[in-house]
Design a protein around this motif. Sequence first.
Motif, PDB file in Angstrom:
ATOM      1  N   TYR A 118     -53.899 -94.592  86.411  1.00 11.03           N
ATOM      2  CA  TYR A 118     -55.323 -94.240  86.445  1.00 11.03           C
ATOM      3  C   TYR A 118     -55.814 -93.858  85.042  1.00 11.03           C
ATOM      4  O   TYR A 118     -56.858 -94.301  84.573  1.00 11.03           O
ATOM      5  N   GLU A 119     -55.024 -93.000  84.368  1.00 11.93           N
ATOM      6  CA  GLU A 119     -55.419 -92.526  83.039  1.00 11.93           C
ATOM      7  C   GLU A 119     -55.380 -93.666  82.021  1.00 11.93           C
ATOM      8  O   GLU A 119     -56.260 -93.779  81.160  1.00 11.93           O
ATOM      9  N   PRO A 436     -58.414 -91.709  93.315  1.00 16.47           N
ATOM     10  CA  PRO A 436     -57.682 -91.023  92.227  1.00 16.47           C
ATOM     11  C   PRO A 436     -58.205 -91.335  90.821  1.00 16.47           C
ATOM     12  O   PRO A 436     -58.020 -90.542  89.918  1.00 16.47           O
ATOM     13  N   PHE A 437     -58.866 -92.485  90.684  1.00 19.55           N
ATOM     14  CA  PHE A 437     -59.425 -92.822  89.371  1.00 19.55           C
ATOM     15  C   PHE A 437     -60.505 -91.807  88.959  1.00 19.55           C
ATOM     16  O   PHE A 437     -60.807 -91.670  87.783  1.00 19.55           O
ATOM     17  N   PRO A 441     -57.609 -84.945  87.100  1.00 17.01           N
ATOM     18  CA  PRO A 441     -58.374 -84.237  86.050  1.00 17.01           C
ATOM     19  C   PRO A 441     -58.571 -85.047  84.767  1.00 17.01           C
ATOM     20  O   PRO A 441     -59.713 -85.178  84.295  1.00 17.01           O
ATOM     21  N   ILE A 442     -57.490 -85.611  84.222  1.00 18.87           N
ATOM     22  CA  ILE A 442     -57.642 -86.331  82.934  1.00 18.87           C
ATOM     23  C   ILE A 442     -58.495 -87.580  83.142  1.00 18.87           C
ATOM     24  O   ILE A 442     -59.370 -87.897  82.326  1.00 18.87           O
ATOM     25  N   SER A 443     -58.256 -88.276  84.255  1.00 21.86           N
ATOM     26  CA  SER A 443     -59.052 -89.473  84.562  1.00 21.86           C
ATOM     27  C   SER A 443     -60.528 -89.124  84.631  1.00 21.86           C
ATOM     28  O   SER A 443     -61.376 -89.827  84.061  1.00 21.86           O
ATOM     29  N   LEU A 448     -65.932 -89.414  82.540  1.00 25.38           N
ATOM     30  CA  LEU A 448     -67.200 -88.767  82.192  1.00 25.38           C
ATOM     31  C   LEU A 448     -67.599 -89.078  80.749  1.00 25.38           C
ATOM     32  O   LEU A 448     -68.770 -89.318  80.458  1.00 25.38           O
ATOM     33  N   ILE A 449     -66.600 -89.071  79.859  1.00 23.48           N
ATOM     34  CA  ILE A 449     -66.895 -89.379  78.446  1.00 23.48           C
ATOM     35  C   ILE A 449     -67.431 -90.809  78.330  1.00 23.48           C
ATOM     36  O   ILE A 449     -68.396 -91.071  77.607  1.00 23.48           O
TER      37      ILE A 449
END
Lengths: 480, 157
Positions: A118-119, A436-437, A441-443, A448-449
Motif C-alpha cells: 500500500y505504502e 487499507p490504501f 497511517p503512512i498510506s 493526503l500529500i
Amino acid sequence: MLGVTIGILPGLTATMGVALLVTLTYKMAPDQAILTLMCVYLGAIYGGSRTAILLNILGTPANAAATLDGYPLAQQGKAGLAMGPATTSSTLGTMVGIFFLAIIAPLLSEAALKFGSYEFFWLALFGVVISGQMTGSDTPLKGYIAGILGLLVAMVGMETLHAHQRFTFGIAALGGGVDLIPAMVGAFGLAEILSAMKRKVIGHVVPVNDRVVPTLREIFQYWRTIIRSGIIGTFIGIIPGVGEDVGSRSSYAAAKRASKHPEEFGKGSQEGLIAAETGDNAVVSAAMIPTLTPALPGSAAAAVLIAAMLIHGIRPGPMLMVENAPFLYQIVAMLLLATIANLIFGLSLTKLFIKVLAVPRERLMAVIYILCVVGSFAITQRMFDVYVMLIFGVVGFLLREMKYPMAPLVLGIVLGDLLDLNLRRGLALTRGDPTPFFTRPISAVICLIIVATILMSIPPVAGRVKGLFGRKGAEQPSSL
Amino acid sequence: MTAFVLVAPGLAVIYLSRTMPRLEARRIHPATIPGLVPLFLGIGLTCCGGLLLWRSWRIEALGGWQNLFDLLKTREALRIGVVLGLALIHTLVLVGLIPFWAAAMLFIFAFIMIFETWLSEGPAEPLKSFCWALTIAVVGGGGIYLVFERIFLVRLP
C-alpha cells in the motif's frame, strides 16, 4: 575530470554523461563502477558552473541560477572571484548533503522496511506527482502529462504479477519492456544533440585574469547562506525526481529573500552565486537518500544510477541496509572523494577547462551520437534498443520544444512497475478491498500529500488556501 | 492541438485496457487484472488532455504546437532534419552493412563537413574543416572502437 568536462560542454548534461558511461563500467567491479558514475554525476553538475560563469550558457540545467550572478561577475573582471567561491561552495554544498545522507538514509531505510504494498504504491505515485508539480515549467499539468506518459511506457511488456504481455502488438522485442538506459540515452542524449545543433550558439568566453583560489574569509563570509542553501538543496534532493535545477533555484530565491543586499542579486552578487552552487550540489548527494532507501530516484541522473546498480547486482531499496549495509557508507565515501577531487581540479585546472569551452559543437556532437548508439546497444546487444533510443530522442526533443519536463517522464518509466505491481498486489491481498490504501497511517499521510499537491496546482484552490493563511498577493500560484 | 494528440492515445489506451485479457481461466481476482493500471493511466491522460484543451480556450498557451510549427519554417528545422537524416542513415543503413568503426568514421566526417561548410552560420573554411573532420573521424571513430571493443570488451553493433 571527465564529469567536469561533460558539465562544462554546453549541451552535455549530467544525466546524459552518466547514461553514456554506464556502458564503460560493465566489466568493472560494482563499487568501482558506481564510484565512476557518481564522480561523473557530481563533476558534471559542478562543471556546468564554469560555462554559466564564463559563457552565460547553461553547462547543465542545474546551473541556470548560476548564470544570473556568475556571468555579471565575470564581465566585471572578477571571473576568478566567481569561479573560486563557486567551487568551494559546491564542495561545501555536497558535504552538507553527504552529512544528511549518512544520518537520514539508515533511518529512512529502517522505516521503509515497515512499508507494504500500500505504502509503496502511494510512494511511487507521490514521486511522479511531486516531480510533475515541481518541474512543469509553465504549468504542473505538463509535468503530470509527462509523468503519465512515462508510466504508460513502463506498462509495455510482460507485467510481473501474472506474467501477461501488455501493449506488445506482437513485437517480440517489446516483451521485456522498454529498457531504461536506451530510453534515457535517447531522451537526454539524442534530444540534447538535436537541441544543441538547432542553432549555432554565439558566445564569448570571458577571460580569467584574477586569482581563482579564494581566501578563507571569502569562503566563509556567507556561511549562513551556505548552510541554508545546503539544507534547502538536501530537502529538494530527498523529494523524488525533482533534481538539481529546482534545488539551485530554490536556494537562490531563499538567499535573495534573506540577503541584506537583495538589490545586488542578478547584477553580480557573490552571495547569489554561492547560494545557487551550494544548492545544486547539495541535491546531488541528498538525491542518493531516496535512491538508496525506497529506491525512488532523487533526480533524473539518479534514475540512471539505479539502473546501473541493478546491472551490477546491487539492489537499492529498503533491503539494502539488510543485504549490503556497507554499500551506503561506500556511497558516502565515494561522494566525499568525488567532491574533494572536484575541489582540487576546479581550483587548479582553470585554464585547461576554459580550453574545453572552445571545442565547436559540430565536432563534438558527431562523436556524442556515436556514443549514444554504443551506449544503447551495449546493454542487451540488440539493435532494437538503438531504435528505442532514436524514438525517445525524437519524442524527447519534441516534448522539450513544447516545454514538457523530462524528469517526470523518466520517473514514470522507473516507477511504473513499482506502482502497478504494488497496487494490484495490495488489492490481491485484500481480495479487491481498497480500504487499507486509505486507512493505514503512512498510506493515508502520503495519499493526503498527493491530493493536496494536485489541489494546490488548481489556481482557485491555491488562491483560497493562500487567502486562508493571509498570504494573498504574496506570490502568484502555479496554474493548471 | 496537443490536447487532441493526448486525448486520442488516452482513449486508445482505455480501449486496449478494457479489451485486455482478464485471465478468468487462471481465476485471478478481477481487481488484479493486467489492464487495471493502464486503464487508470488512460483515463488520466484523457482527463489531462481535456484540461489542456479547456485551458487553451481560456488562456493562450506558452510554447505548445505554435512553437513547433514556427520552428518548422526556419533554418533551424533544416539543421535538425540534417542531424536526424544523418543519424537514420548511420543507424538504419550503414550499421550492419559495413564495420561499425567505418560507419562511425563516415558519420562523423559527414556531420562535421556539413555543419562547418553547407550549414555553417559563419564564413566557411572548407579545407580547414576537411582536415578537422578527417582527423576527428579517424580519432573519434577509431578511438571509440578501440576503447569499447578492445579495452573495455564491450560488443559493438
